[in-house]
Every structure is written in C-alpha cells, then in structure tokens.
Design an enzyme around this catalytic site. Structure first.
Site, short mmCIF file in Angstrom:
data_model
loop_
_atom_site.label_atom_id
_atom_site.label_comp_id
_atom_site.label_asym_id
_atom_site.label_seq_id
_atom_site.Cartn_x
_atom_site.Cartn_y
_atom_site.Cartn_z
N ALA A 72 -10.40 -37.08 49.74
CA ALA A 72 -10.62 -36.60 48.35
C ALA A 72 -9.60 -37.16 47.35
CB ALA A 72 -10.67 -35.08 48.27
N ALA A 73 -8.82 -38.16 47.76
CA ALA A 73 -7.88 -38.79 46.81
C ALA A 73 -8.66 -39.34 45.60
CB ALA A 73 -7.13 -39.93 47.48
N GLY A 74 -9.70 -40.11 45.91
CA GLY A 74 -10.51 -40.70 44.83
C GLY A 74 -11.30 -39.64 44.08
N ASP A 75 -11.87 -38.69 44.82
CA ASP A 75 -12.69 -37.64 44.18
C ASP A 75 -11.86 -36.84 43.18
OD1 ASP A 75 -14.80 -38.40 45.81
OD2 ASP A 75 -14.30 -36.93 47.35
O1 RIB Z 1 -14.52 -38.42 49.61
C1 RIB Z 1 -14.28 -37.50 50.65
C2 RIB Z 1 -15.58 -36.89 51.12
O2 RIB Z 1 -16.38 -37.89 51.69
C3 RIB Z 1 -15.41 -35.85 52.21
O3 RIB Z 1 -15.20 -34.56 51.69
C4 RIB Z 1 -16.68 -36.00 53.03
O4 RIB Z 1 -17.56 -34.93 52.91
C5 RIB Z 1 -17.33 -37.30 52.54
O5 RIB Z 1 -18.42 -37.07 51.78
#
Ligand code: RIB
Length: 311
Positions: free
Chosen positions: A248-251
């Site tokens: 989730a770094a990018g998210d």
């Molecule tokens: O970007 C991270 C996400 O990628 C994770 O939470 C996983 O579910 C995948 O979709």
C-alpha cells in the site's frame, strides 16, 4: 465543504505472511507474523483519501461470503461509504502476500471484483454526478475502467488513474485521464521507457502526455517521484523511515495526492504531503490498516523533512 471522491475499484482480503527469504518452487519454508488484512488497491486508496478528510464513496463488488461482510464493515469503520458496493455470487477478492525484507510479492484472485461490469457503471450514473473526482485502478475489468473514465470525463469530473497492475487497454482510455499515477515499472510497461535518471523520467511523463493523459506523476520507489508541472517536470525525494512493509505504499501516496488536489493544492505541495502519508504507511505492517490519519501526517511533518531527489 469537503470534496466528493468516488473510488471505483477493488476490495480484497489480504492473507499476509512475513519471511526472511522466498521459497524455491516445491519447497516449504517457515514464515511468521501471519495476518489477515483488508486491502485491494481500490480500498487502500479510498481509505487513504477518507482518512485525509474527504467524503468518499466506493463502487465495487464483494461476495456474499464472510470476507465480504468483514470487508464492508472495514470500509464503514474507515469512514468510506460502501453502501453502493454490490454483493455477488463469487468469492470476495483475495490477495496472497509474502513480505520479505520489507518488500512484497502479491498474487491476486480478483473474484467478485470481476463483477464490476460496464453495465454496473452505467446503472450508477448518479454516483458519478455526485463526485468531484473519480479514482481508479486496474483490479476491476478494464472495459469498466474505460466506461467509468468516459462517463466521468463527459460529466466534467477529474479522473485519476493508477494503472496497476498494468493491463492491455483500449488507448481511448488515456484521453479521459486528468492524472495518471504509475510506479516506475508500470510506467516502463506503458511507455517502453525505464525511468532510470532525470532525463528518462522526463521522457516518461512526456510519453504519458503524448498518449492523451493530461498530466502524470511517476513514483520512483526510493528515488521519490517525478511529476508534470505545466511544460516542465519536477522531482521530489522521500522521507527516511525504517521500512516494515511496502504493501500500500503506492496506494497511500495516491490517496494523499487525491485528497490534496481536492483541496486545490498545487502538485509541488501535494507530493510532499503524499510522500509523508506513504512513509508512515511503509513503516507499519499491513495495507489499509497501516494508512495514517490526517493528524498523524501533520505530526510527522513537524519532525521530518523530505530528502533530496536523486537517482
Ligand atoms: O497495492 C496493495 C494491494 O494490492 C493489496 O492490498 C492487495 O489487495 C493487492 O490488491
């Protein structure tokens, strides 16, 4: 008044195990710190935007299974309105994640996410009219991403796309994108140019614009990010933290950016805020659960300075 953000994207349960090394094919090894977390690029980005203070609705799909119940409860707990999320006859999306030395490998079964069809997009026109910004990724069918981007563009909304994981798409999509945010690997797959120095990063941004996207930010891992500002490309470094888990770094970075462009911030300022969101996220284990609140980010920024960008 807070802005309205619609995230059309994936909802997963992440099954995570930490390991010191990866197994060879056919080999069993022992890991540790197993956890079941809530994730999905769509959820992670929605949670990051909500935690930064925006009003967020999510359009996606989960199964009628227990994972679906829990994923919906998690959305509500994190302040994301999941009332438009479909319940379908398929397992909720699942990601098997191994974290090794802080970095991760992810294998995804899209499951219910595959049921977010173009027909679903058409039926939810009101949601698109409600939104100021639409945020998407590629963990739902790409025809639906195209339909959603086109609809939002026609309604005059800002469209942000994180092209992850990279897919072959109809190039018409790029015409509807206001801000494309790939990482360095996704950027190379899309443009054929690896951003390995300032000059190539500039070429990547120019190439994404050439494809039709109005603007782009390319995240560059430990090298920070490159982003378009008018006819120029600017760079930012990263905040130094001890990395525990890059999931989730990018998210979280994308969530930080979207929350601040909602407030009308210039990209130069927004990337510094988003970098802090991402730095805190990677210093903790897990996906959505590791994303900080606005107060945590403000406190972090009082004691941390962003580093110089350099390759
Ligand atoms: O970007 C991270 C996400 O990628 C994770 O939470 C996983 O579910 C995948 O979709």
């Amino acid at each position: 008044m807070s802005k309205h953000v619609l995230v059309v994207g994936s909802i997963n349960v992440d099954y995570v195990i930490h390991t010191n090394r990866l197994p060879k094919l056919g080999e069993t090894i022992t890991g540790d710190s197993f956890a079941m977390n809530f994730g999905g690029k769509g959820v992670n980005q929605a949670v990051a935007i909500a935690k930064a203070g925006c009003e967020v609705k999510m359009l996606g799909a989960v199964g009628t299974d227990l994972s679906g119940d829990l994923a919906l409860k998690n959305l509500a707990d994190c302040g994301v309105d999941g009332s438009e999320v479909l319940r379908v006859d398929a397992p909720t999306g699942a990601a098997v994640i191994t974290v090794c030395g802080g970095d991760n490998h992810i294998i995804l079964d899209v499951g219910a996410n595959g049921f977010v069809t173009p027909e679903v997009i058409d039926a939810k026109r009101d949601l698109f009219a409600w939104a100021d910004i639409l945020v998407m990724q590629y963990e739902i069918p790409t025809e639906s991403v195209l339909a959603a981007a086109k609809l939002a563009h026609e309604l005059g909304k800002t469209v942000v796309l994180n092209p992850a994981p990279v897919k072959d798409v109809d190039r018409e999509l790029y015409r509807y994108i206001d801000l494309m945010i790939p990482n360095e690997f996704e950027a190379e797959l899309i443009t054929g140019i690896a951003p390995v120095d300032d000059a190539s990063a500039r070429e990547v941004i120019a190439s994404l614009r050439g494809l039709g996207c109005k603007n782009a930010i390319v995240t560059l891992g430990k090298h920070g990010c490159a982003y378009g500002v008018e006819d120029d490309v600017h760079f930012a470094g990263i905040y130094e933290v001890v990395t525990v888990d890059t999931t989730a770094a990018g998210d979280s970075f994308i969530g930080g950016i979207c929350s601040k462009i909602c407030e009308g911030w210039e990209l130069d300022r927004a990337v510094r805020y988003a970098g802090a969101v991402s730095a805190i996220t990677v210093s903790r284990a897990g996906a959505a659960v590791s994303i900080p609140s606005a107060d945590e980010v403000e406190n972090f920024l009082k004691t941390h300075t962003i580093g110089e960008h350099r390759f």
